[in-house]
Design a protein around this motif. Structure first.
Motif, PDB file in Angstrom:
ATOM      1  N   ASP A  89      50.931 135.932  70.008  1.00 12.60           N
ATOM      2  CA  ASP A  89      51.566 134.758  69.425  1.00 12.60           C
ATOM      3  C   ASP A  89      51.567 134.804  67.898  1.00 12.60           C
ATOM      4  O   ASP A  89      52.510 134.366  67.265  1.00 12.60           O
ATOM      5  CB  ASP A  89      50.842 133.493  69.911  1.00 12.60           C
ATOM      6  N   ARG A  90      50.518 135.346  67.302  1.00 13.44           N
ATOM      7  CA  ARG A  90      50.343 135.270  65.854  1.00 13.44           C
ATOM      8  C   ARG A  90      50.653 136.565  65.116  1.00 13.44           C
ATOM      9  O   ARG A  90      50.722 136.568  63.895  1.00 13.44           O
ATOM     10  CB  ARG A  90      48.888 134.895  65.543  1.00 13.44           C
ATOM     11  N   SER A  91      50.808 137.644  65.812  1.00 19.65           N
ATOM     12  CA  SER A  91      50.790 138.948  65.173  1.00 19.65           C
ATOM     13  C   SER A  91      52.078 139.301  64.442  1.00 19.65           C
ATOM     14  O   SER A  91      53.143 139.444  65.047  1.00 19.65           O
ATOM     15  CB  SER A  91      50.503 140.031  66.221  1.00 19.65           C
ATOM     16  N   LEU A  92      51.968 139.481  63.142  1.00 21.82           N
ATOM     17  CA  LEU A  92      53.069 139.989  62.341  1.00 21.82           C
ATOM     18  C   LEU A  92      53.338 141.448  62.708  1.00 21.82           C
ATOM     19  O   LEU A  92      54.490 141.902  62.693  1.00 21.82           O
ATOM     20  CB  LEU A  92      52.735 139.857  60.859  1.00 21.82           C
ATOM     21  N   SER A  93      52.299 142.166  63.069  1.00 19.37           N
ATOM     22  CA  SER A  93      52.465 143.571  63.451  1.00 19.37           C
ATOM     23  C   SER A  93      53.357 143.714  64.680  1.00 19.37           C
ATOM     24  O   SER A  93      54.257 144.555  64.712  1.00 19.37           O
ATOM     25  CB  SER A  93      51.099 144.212  63.725  1.00 19.37           C
ATOM     26  N   PHE A  94      53.119 142.882  65.711  1.00 15.58           N
ATOM     27  CA  PHE A  94      53.971 142.946  66.890  1.00 15.58           C
ATOM     28  C   PHE A  94      55.385 142.467  66.576  1.00 15.58           C
ATOM     29  O   PHE A  94      56.355 142.965  67.131  1.00 15.58           O
ATOM     30  CB  PHE A  94      53.371 142.144  68.053  1.00 15.58           C
ATOM     31  N   TYR A  95      55.500 141.483  65.669  1.00 17.17           N
ATOM     32  CA  TYR A  95      56.837 141.034  65.263  1.00 17.17           C
ATOM     33  C   TYR A  95      57.623 142.190  64.662  1.00 17.17           C
ATOM     34  O   TYR A  95      58.814 142.368  64.972  1.00 17.17           O
ATOM     35  CB  TYR A  95      56.752 139.885  64.258  1.00 17.17           C
ATOM     36  N   PHE A 116      61.237 139.321  56.694  1.00 13.65           N
ATOM     37  CA  PHE A 116      60.154 138.348  56.843  1.00 13.65           C
ATOM     38  C   PHE A 116      60.578 136.959  56.372  1.00 13.65           C
ATOM     39  O   PHE A 116      60.363 135.968  57.065  1.00 13.65           O
ATOM     40  CB  PHE A 116      58.909 138.780  56.061  1.00 13.65           C
ATOM     41  N   THR A 117      61.170 136.885  55.181  1.00 13.74           N
ATOM     42  CA  THR A 117      61.493 135.567  54.625  1.00 13.74           C
ATOM     43  C   THR A 117      62.691 134.923  55.304  1.00 13.74           C
ATOM     44  O   THR A 117      62.718 133.710  55.491  1.00 13.74           O
ATOM     45  CB  THR A 117      61.750 135.658  53.109  1.00 13.74           C
ATOM     46  N   GLU A 118      63.689 135.723  55.694  1.00 18.16           N
ATOM     47  CA  GLU A 118      64.914 135.139  56.233  1.00 18.16           C
ATOM     48  C   GLU A 118      64.969 135.080  57.754  1.00 18.16           C
ATOM     49  O   GLU A 118      65.757 134.315  58.311  1.00 18.16           O
ATOM     50  CB  GLU A 118      66.131 135.914  55.705  1.00 18.16           C
ATOM     51  N   GLU A 119      64.153 135.904  58.427  1.00 24.99           N
ATOM     52  CA  GLU A 119      64.204 135.917  59.894  1.00 24.99           C
ATOM     53  C   GLU A 119      62.880 135.503  60.535  1.00 24.99           C
ATOM     54  O   GLU A 119      62.862 134.657  61.421  1.00 24.99           O
ATOM     55  CB  GLU A 119      64.633 137.305  60.390  1.00 24.99           C
ATOM     56  N   TYR A 120      61.779 136.101  60.091  1.00 32.18           N
ATOM     57  CA  TYR A 120      60.477 135.837  60.718  1.00 32.18           C
ATOM     58  C   TYR A 120      60.083 134.365  60.625  1.00 32.18           C
ATOM     59  O   TYR A 120      59.734 133.747  61.632  1.00 32.18           O
ATOM     60  CB  TYR A 120      59.421 136.719  60.056  1.00 32.18           C
ATOM     61  N   PRO A 122      61.864 131.506  60.143  1.00 29.67           N
ATOM     62  CA  PRO A 122      62.585 130.566  61.011  1.00 29.67           C
ATOM     63  C   PRO A 122      62.547 130.927  62.504  1.00 29.67           C
ATOM     64  O   PRO A 122      62.467 130.034  63.349  1.00 29.67           O
ATOM     65  CB  PRO A 122      64.023 130.597  60.478  1.00 29.67           C
ATOM     66  N   GLU A 123      62.605 132.211  62.838  1.00 27.87           N
ATOM     67  CA  GLU A 123      62.623 132.598  64.258  1.00 27.87           C
ATOM     68  C   GLU A 123      61.339 132.175  64.967  1.00 27.87           C
ATOM     69  O   GLU A 123      61.376 131.698  66.096  1.00 27.87           O
ATOM     70  CB  GLU A 123      62.802 134.114  64.396  1.00 27.87           C
ATOM     71  N   TYR A 124      60.208 132.372  64.330  1.00 27.73           N
ATOM     72  CA  TYR A 124      58.923 132.037  64.943  1.00 27.73           C
ATOM     73  C   TYR A 124      58.453 130.641  64.570  1.00 27.73           C
ATOM     74  O   TYR A 124      57.363 130.247  64.945  1.00 27.73           O
ATOM     75  CB  TYR A 124      57.869 133.075  64.549  1.00 27.73           C
ATOM     76  N   ARG A 125      59.302 129.895  63.804  1.00 24.03           N
ATOM     77  CA  ARG A 125      58.947 128.544  63.340  1.00 24.03           C
ATOM     78  C   ARG A 125      57.518 128.553  62.802  1.00 24.03           C
ATOM     79  O   ARG A 125      56.685 127.715  63.143  1.00 24.03           O
ATOM     80  CB  ARG A 125      59.119 127.530  64.461  1.00 24.03           C
ATOM     81  N   LEU A 126      57.267 129.523  61.965  1.00 24.73           N
ATOM     82  CA  LEU A 126      55.916 129.810  61.524  1.00 24.73           C
ATOM     83  C   LEU A 126      55.236 128.640  60.830  1.00 24.73           C
ATOM     84  O   LEU A 126      54.061 128.355  61.075  1.00 24.73           O
ATOM     85  CB  LEU A 126      55.923 131.029  60.601  1.00 24.73           C
ATOM     86  N   VAL A 127      55.963 127.936  59.980  1.00 21.86           N
ATOM     87  CA  VAL A 127      55.362 126.792  59.285  1.00 21.86           C
ATOM     88  C   VAL A 127      54.965 125.719  60.291  1.00 21.86           C
ATOM     89  O   VAL A 127      53.844 125.191  60.251  1.00 21.86           O
ATOM     90  CB  VAL A 127      56.322 126.234  58.216  1.00 21.86           C
TER      91      VAL A 127
END
Length: 199
Positions: A89-95, A116-120, A122-127
């Protein structure tokens, strides 16, 4: 004989854990992935402990051995909760791996930051995900449109900062060079007020 029973009961625990987890993530609301996976581990443990208590006359374990098995099962469930659903769920590496696969197996090195800034984010709704986790953990509150640390959050931030400063690697490989940049990531941050602070 004891080993065979221990292995069999451990397999029962794994089946229970995976069953509880599958039902939970498929049909029930989940506030925080880690917490729900730990709840599943505890639910599976409770069922197995009830089974062990009910069958204690037929099992070859002493009370202490049974207690050790319960501890091992709990630690295994906790390790599963952290190492599988939470990491995925949290892994940037797997992303990165999934994004590379999605984009045909390769992305230009100079475009990774843009991904990372334009796709990661918003796609993962990280905030939203991280803010929800912090709210549910009691480390922050939202008051008057401001995200604020609680006393618990302040303690964790101080502990994290101490660990980062004193106990993270000082010669860590980053982008082909060894550096200590991550023991003080705020070193080059702008000083003074930026404009987004509250109060």
């Amino acid at each position: 004989m004891k080993l065979a029973y221990a292995v069999l009961l451990s397999l029962v625990y794994v089946v229970l854990l995976l069953g509880f987890y599958a039902v939970h993530v498929r049909f029930l609301p989940v506030d925080v992935v880690l917490y729900s996976a730990v709840q599943d581990a505890l639910a599976a443990l409770a069922v197995l402990v009830a089974l062990v208590v009910a069958l204690r006359r037929f099992l070859p374990f002493t009370g202490f051995e049974a207690l050790l098995l319960v501890v091992v099962w709990f630690l295994g469930g906790y390790a599963f909760a952290i190492s599988v659903p939470t990491v995925l769920d949290r892994s940037l590496s797997f992303y990165i791996l999934e994004k590379l696969e999605q984009r045909g197996g390769g992305i230009r090195r100079d475009a990774i930051g843009q991904v990372f800034t334009e796709e990661y984010l918003p796609e993962y709704r990280l905030v939203d995900v991280r803010l929800t986790e912090q709210l549910e953990s009691g480390t922050v509150v939202i008051e008057g449109g401001c995200v604020k640390l609680t006393a618990h959050g302040k303690r964790l931030a101080a502990a994290s900062r101490f660990f980062r400063t004193h106990l993270l690697p000082r010669k860590r490989l980053l982008a082909g060079a060894y550096t200590d940049a991550l023991i003080d990531p705020f070193k080059n941050s702008p000083k003074g007020r930026i404009g987004y602070e509250c109060g």
